[in-house]
Write a protein that holds these residues in place. Structure first.
Motif, PDB file in Angstrom:
ATOM      1  N   SER A   1       0.819  -1.207   0.000  1.00  0.00           N
ATOM      2  CA  SER A   1       0.000   0.000   0.000  1.00  0.00           C
ATOM      3  C   SER A   1       0.856   1.262   0.000  1.00  0.00           C
ATOM      4  O   SER A   1       0.556   2.229  -0.704  1.00  0.00           O
ATOM      5  CB  SER A   1      -0.923  -0.008   1.222  1.00  0.00           C
ATOM      6  OG  SER A   1      -1.705  -1.175   1.256  1.00  0.00           O
TER       7      SER A   1
ATOM      8  N   SER B   1     -12.441  -4.466  -8.700  1.00  0.00           N
ATOM      9  CA  SER B   1     -11.326  -3.532  -8.902  1.00  0.00           C
ATOM     10  C   SER B   1     -10.775  -3.528 -10.324  1.00  0.00           C
ATOM     11  O   SER B   1      -9.908  -2.721 -10.645  1.00  0.00           O
ATOM     12  CB  SER B   1     -10.186  -3.868  -7.927  1.00  0.00           C
ATOM     13  OG  SER B   1      -9.726  -5.190  -8.128  1.00  0.00           O
TER      14      SER B   1
ATOM     15  N   ASP C   1     -10.693  -0.172 -12.293  1.00  0.00           N
ATOM     16  CA  ASP C   1     -10.147   1.027 -11.661  1.00  0.00           C
ATOM     17  C   ASP C   1      -9.181   1.802 -12.551  1.00  0.00           C
ATOM     18  O   ASP C   1      -9.161   3.032 -12.520  1.00  0.00           O
ATOM     19  CB  ASP C   1      -9.491   0.679 -10.321  1.00  0.00           C
ATOM     20  CG  ASP C   1      -8.328  -0.313 -10.472  1.00  0.00           C
ATOM     21  OD1 ASP C   1      -8.151  -0.831 -11.589  1.00  0.00           O
ATOM     22  OD2 ASP C   1      -7.626  -0.553  -9.477  1.00  0.00           O
TER      23      ASP C   1
ATOM     24  N   TYR D   1      -3.996   7.460  -7.639  1.00  0.00           N
ATOM     25  CA  TYR D   1      -3.366   6.197  -7.235  1.00  0.00           C
ATOM     26  C   TYR D   1      -2.888   6.262  -5.785  1.00  0.00           C
ATOM     27  O   TYR D   1      -2.904   5.255  -5.070  1.00  0.00           O
ATOM     28  CB  TYR D   1      -2.213   5.844  -8.168  1.00  0.00           C
ATOM     29  CG  TYR D   1      -2.659   5.116  -9.410  1.00  0.00           C
ATOM     30  CD1 TYR D   1      -3.421   3.956  -9.325  1.00  0.00           C
ATOM     31  CD2 TYR D   1      -2.339   5.595 -10.679  1.00  0.00           C
ATOM     32  CE1 TYR D   1      -3.840   3.291 -10.465  1.00  0.00           C
ATOM     33  CE2 TYR D   1      -2.757   4.936 -11.827  1.00  0.00           C
ATOM     34  CZ  TYR D   1      -3.510   3.783 -11.711  1.00  0.00           C
ATOM     35  OH  TYR D   1      -3.940   3.120 -12.839  1.00  0.00           O
TER      36      TYR D   1
ATOM     37  N   GLN E   1      -5.909   5.634  -3.666  1.00  0.00           N
ATOM     38  CA  GLN E   1      -6.173   4.194  -3.652  1.00  0.00           C
ATOM     39  C   GLN E   1      -5.185   3.477  -2.733  1.00  0.00           C
ATOM     40  O   GLN E   1      -5.555   2.548  -2.006  1.00  0.00           O
ATOM     41  CB  GLN E   1      -6.074   3.636  -5.070  1.00  0.00           C
ATOM     42  CG  GLN E   1      -7.176   4.105  -6.005  1.00  0.00           C
ATOM     43  CD  GLN E   1      -6.969   3.626  -7.435  1.00  0.00           C
ATOM     44  OE1 GLN E   1      -6.088   2.824  -7.709  1.00  0.00           O
ATOM     45  NE2 GLN E   1      -7.787   4.131  -8.349  1.00  0.00           N
TER      46      GLN E   1
ATOM     47  N   CYS F   1      -5.788   0.975   0.392  1.00  0.00           N
ATOM     48  CA  CYS F   1      -5.171  -0.364   0.448  1.00  0.00           C
ATOM     49  C   CYS F   1      -4.348  -0.554   1.716  1.00  0.00           C
ATOM     50  O   CYS F   1      -4.209  -1.676   2.218  1.00  0.00           O
ATOM     51  CB  CYS F   1      -4.282  -0.584  -0.775  1.00  0.00           C
ATOM     52  SG  CYS F   1      -5.193  -0.712  -2.338  1.00  0.00           S
TER      53      CYS F   1
ATOM     54  N   ASN G   1     -12.608   6.412  -4.252  1.00  0.00           N
ATOM     55  CA  ASN G   1     -11.603   5.411  -4.623  1.00  0.00           C
ATOM     56  C   ASN G   1     -10.898   4.886  -3.373  1.00  0.00           C
ATOM     57  O   ASN G   1     -10.588   3.695  -3.272  1.00  0.00           O
ATOM     58  CB  ASN G   1     -10.580   6.003  -5.595  1.00  0.00           C
ATOM     59  CG  ASN G   1     -10.909   5.697  -7.040  1.00  0.00           C
ATOM     60  OD1 ASN G   1     -10.741   4.570  -7.495  1.00  0.00           O
ATOM     61  ND2 ASN G   1     -11.395   6.700  -7.752  1.00  0.00           N
TER      62      ASN G   1
ATOM     63  N   ARG H   1     -13.377   2.483  -1.772  1.00  0.00           N
ATOM     64  CA  ARG H   1     -13.428   1.218  -2.517  1.00  0.00           C
ATOM     65  C   ARG H   1     -12.221   0.344  -2.214  1.00  0.00           C
ATOM     66  O   ARG H   1     -12.350  -0.873  -2.017  1.00  0.00           O
ATOM     67  CB  ARG H   1     -13.487   1.516  -4.025  1.00  0.00           C
ATOM     68  CG  ARG H   1     -13.482   0.266  -4.893  1.00  0.00           C
ATOM     69  CD  ARG H   1     -13.382   0.624  -6.362  1.00  0.00           C
ATOM     70  NE  ARG H   1     -12.156   1.326  -6.692  1.00  0.00           N
ATOM     71  CZ  ARG H   1     -10.971   0.739  -6.848  1.00  0.00           C
ATOM     72  NH1 ARG H   1     -10.849  -0.571  -6.673  1.00  0.00           N
ATOM     73  NH2 ARG H   1      -9.916   1.458  -7.168  1.00  0.00           N
ATOM     74  N   CYS H   2     -11.051   0.974  -2.148  1.00  0.00           N
ATOM     75  CA  CYS H   2      -9.826   0.204  -1.890  1.00  0.00           C
ATOM     76  C   CYS H   2      -9.749  -0.309  -0.465  1.00  0.00           C
ATOM     77  O   CYS H   2      -9.027  -1.282  -0.200  1.00  0.00           O
ATOM     78  CB  CYS H   2      -8.605   1.049  -2.229  1.00  0.00           C
ATOM     79  SG  CYS H   2      -8.363   1.252  -4.012  1.00  0.00           S
TER      80      CYS H   2
ATOM     81  N   THR I   1     -11.491  -3.667  -1.350  1.00  0.00           N
ATOM     82  CA  THR I   1     -10.838  -4.578  -2.298  1.00  0.00           C
ATOM     83  C   THR I   1      -9.479  -5.058  -1.786  1.00  0.00           C
ATOM     84  O   THR I   1      -9.097  -6.208  -1.998  1.00  0.00           O
ATOM     85  CB  THR I   1     -10.666  -3.902  -3.666  1.00  0.00           C
ATOM     86  OG1 THR I   1      -9.990  -2.643  -3.508  1.00  0.00           O
ATOM     87  CG2 THR I   1     -12.021  -3.646  -4.312  1.00  0.00           C
ATOM     88  N   ALA I   2      -8.732  -4.195  -1.089  1.00  0.00           N
ATOM     89  CA  ALA I   2      -7.442  -4.619  -0.535  1.00  0.00           C
ATOM     90  C   ALA I   2      -7.635  -5.637   0.586  1.00  0.00           C
ATOM     91  O   ALA I   2      -6.830  -6.564   0.740  1.00  0.00           O
ATOM     92  CB  ALA I   2      -6.669  -3.410  -0.011  1.00  0.00           C
TER      93      ALA I   2
END
Length: 494
Positions: free
Chosen positions: A174, A290, A293, A318, A321, A325, A376, A379-380, A383-384
């Motif tokens: 991350s 993901s 993305d 990024y 994100q 993460c 974002n 969301r991460c 997803t992470a």
């Protein structure tokens, strides 16, 4: 009704502080006492620093060559994903057959050379050359992934320490996502895209040096579990006739193929009978959340006729994100996950799907660049958590002799999901669909996945099965190996 006295509140706060301090000390202790893992983690940091930088640099190079083309972005993603589908299973076989440390050193060396191919492609101003560089890099990454992930349980044998090791790996990933995106955007805007590709080569070269300092033998097999039916003693070769020597030559050529077939057959049989085979689809489900993305990021950051600002914004998004993460797996580890209770890892993944849906719904309805960055980030968080905890589940439950193959096919399924959703969203963008429509589509896909995995967990499937917990309570770890496969419990330190 019970109430908390005023003098109890400071005591509770002190207990929470002590618990947090102990947790931090446990992570510090792992890094201080386990030199081999410490070196591996630094190597991991270098590798992800290069990956994060080259990902942004490739997208910027492509946007320079083919401005505003969703299909071109999808093609890069496909060039990155398709080799993973076909090559990763071979990486799993290799990881289960040879010393994993030596394999990492070899592949890191090839990775350092591969960075130069991107520089050549960028100077040629050729999209096809760029695609070729991405394919070459993807082949190396496909071989590298099962090797690097399956060596972790050999470096860290205790289940609680393994949970911390996976969390630390996630933190490194991350952080490199955060600063790698910012660094790549800054360097591309001030020095040039080629500097990003050069940095990638240097980072892999440093990784080679670090892994060469790791001590021990990390071959997962105590002895060869698959003896070739074609092996012939040396003394017998001397007396061979020419036709016999020809037959021997062709049989030796067929031996690697035979080994691949036998080991794959053993893997499939194990996956069907182990009781947690469905978990190999967990990461693939997360990739459906993901996979779009990159396209959304380019859509949200594109500034017409201003490549510098586009690069800066892409680096920022990024980085947002990357923060998600970073925090997602940490929060899951603090509040949900118990390394000795795999059902908590599975439950964390289920909750993460709900968070991913919230993020996509927010992206779909965002009206400013700042809101796109925030959602974002949200969301991460989800997803992470899915990505890392699905890996932790398999690393915890699978025997070490099978782990390379299991993680390789886990990666293949995830790559298929990523390729499918990336190709679909790229085509939708070229047909006029925007961030709103694509975001809503991803939220709907996430809703279906949430219903499926919630039902899977609530009905006691996968890691929630009672028999796994009973075996784990008997301190039989990794418990999937009981009575089935002779496990090499630790590497031989030399």
């Amino acid at each position: 009704m019970l109430t908390m006295e005023s003098d109890d509140r400071p005591r509770l706060k002190r207990c929470n502080n002590i618990s947090f301090t102990k947790s931090i000390r446990a992570y510090v202790s792992l890094l201080r006492d386990n030199r081999n893992y410490r070196l591996y983690l630094l190597s991991h940091l270098c590798q992800h620093a290069g990956d994060a930088t080259i990902k942004v640099a490739t997208l910027l190079s492509l946007e320079h060559l083919v401005p505003g083309s969703g299909t071109a972005i999808s093609a890069v993603i496909m060039c990155n994903v398709i080799p993973e589908i076909f090559v990763t299973p071979s990486g799993g076989i290799i990881a289960d057959s040879y010393d994993r440390r030596k394999l990492m050193i070899l592949l890191d060396g090839f990775g350092a050379v591969a960075g130069a191919v991107f520089i050549v492609a960028h100077r040629m101003m050729s999209v096809r050359a760029l695609y070729t560089a991405v394919i070459l890099r993807s082949i190396l990454a496909s071989l590298y992934h099962p090797v690097s992930t399956s060596i972790t349980p050999m470096l860290v044998s205790d289940p609680e320490d393994l949970k911390k090791a996976i969390a630390l790996s996630g933190i490194v990933w991350s952080l490199m996502f955060i600063f790698g995106g910012m660094f790549a955007g800054f360097v591309a805007a001030t020095i040039g895209i080629e500097a990003c590709f050069l940095f990638d080569s240097i980072s892999y070269a440093i990784s080679v040096v670090l892994m060469s300092k790791v001590q021990g033998t990390y071959n997962p097999l105590k002895q060869k579990i698959i003896e070739s039916i074609f092996d012939i003693k040396t003394k017998d070769k001397i007396n061979m006739t020419i036709p016999q020597r020809v037959r021997f030559f062709f049989r030796r050529c067929a031996n690697p193929l035979w080994k691949f077939i036998v080991m794959t057959q053993a893997f499939v049989q194990y996956l069907v009978t182990c009781g947690f085979g469905m978990l190999i689809f967990m990461k693939a489900s997360g990739e459906l959340l993901s996979g779009a993305d990159d396209i959304i990021s380019v859509l949200a950051t594109e500034v017409e006729n201003d490549e510098v600002e586009s690069g800066r914004r892409l680096g920022i998004i990024y980085s947002a994100q990357g923060v998600g993460c970073l925090l997602g797996p940490i929060l899951a580890n603090v509040f949900i996950v118990d390394g000795k209770k795999p059902q908590t890892q599975q439950f964390a993944c289920v909750l993460a799907f709900a968070i991913g849906i919230l993020g996509w719904a927010g992206i779909a309805n965002s009206t400013t660049f700042e809101l796109v960055c925030f959602f974002n980030f949200v969301r991460c968080l989800g997803t992470a958590t899915i990505y890392l905890n699905s890996t932790l589940l398999l690393q915890s439950m699978a025997p070490r002799e099978m782990l390379g193959r299991i993680l390789s096919y886990d990666k293949v399924l995830a790559s298929l999901s990523e390729a499918g959703i990336a190709f679909a969203t790229g085509r939708l963008q070229d047909r006029g669909f925007g961030t709103h429509e694509i975001g809503l589509l991803c939220a709907c896909v996430g809703g279906f996945l949430l219903v499926f995995w919630s039902s899977f967990h609530l009905f006691g499937k996968g890691a929630a099965k009672k028999e796994f917990q009973e075996i784990l309570d008997d301190n039989d770890w990794p418990y999937a190996t009981k009575g089935e496969i002779d496990v090499l419990h630790s590497p031989t330190i030399v």
